[in-house]
Design an enzyme around this catalytic site. Sequence first.
Site: not given
Ligand code: GRF
Length: 218
Positions: A18, A69, A97, A113, A148
Site C-alpha cells: 500500500n 509497551r 495505537l 482494513h 479498533l
Molecule cells: C493491507 O492489505 C491492509 O488491508 C492491512 O494490512 C495490509 C498491508 O499490506 N491493513 P502491505 O504492507 O501494504 O503490503
Amino acid sequence: MTSADPRTVVLISGSGTNLQAIIDAVEAGSLNIKLTAVISDQPEAFGLERARAAGIPAIVVNFSKYDNRDDFDSALAETLEQLNPEIVVLAGFMRILPTAIVARYHGQMLNIHPSLLPKYKGLHTYRRVLAAADTFHGTTVHYVIPELDAGPAIIQYRVAIHSDDTENSLASRVQRGEYEIYPLAIDWVASKRVQLQANQVLFDGQPLTEPKLIDEYA
Ligand code: GRF
C-alpha cells in the site's frame, strides 16, 4: 508536489505494498501530499526499502528494543511529534495505537482494513469471510478512533467472492482495490474534500451517510 501539500507520515510493519501504491500516486501527480517519512516498528519491514528507494526518510522505532509497551508508545509519539505530520497513514501497521496518539491525530489519521466494515474487524478477515460463505468481501479506508477498526468510513472497495476463491486469490483481488482507494481517499483528505467533524465524515461539506463504494467490475 507543492509546498502547500500536507506533510504525511506513513506507518508500516511489513511489505508496504500500500505504501508503494501511495508513493506511485504521489510520483504520478494524482496524490498531492508530501511524504515526510515512513516509520516502521519492524526493522526488517520491506516497506523501509521502498521508502529509501523513493528518497523518503525511513525511520525504525524498533518494538523489540523497548522494555515495555509504554516506552515504545512514547518513542513513537515523540518521533511523530518531531515530524509534525498533518496526515498520518496506517498502511499495514500491526500495532493498536494508544488512545493518546489516536487523539492527538484525530481527524488526521487514516487506516485501511481488509473487510467491508463494520463486518470482520480484527485479523484473518479472508479466512473468516470464506468460512462464513459470504458473497462479498472488500476493504475500507476509515478515520482512526481508539476503538479498533471502528472509525468513520470514507470509501470501500467491494469484490464478489468466487466459489473457487482461496484466501490468497481473494486477498490479491481485494489488495488491487486497496491500491486504488487508499491514494484516492488520502488525496480527498489532503485537499479537505473529505473532513471529519464530530465523528461525521463530510464529503464536499455534506455528511457522508454511507462510505463511497467502488465495485471491482464497475
Ligand atoms: C493491507 O492489505 C491492509 O488491508 C492491512 O494490512 C495490509 C498491508 O499490506 N491493513 P502491505 O504492507 O501494504 O503490503
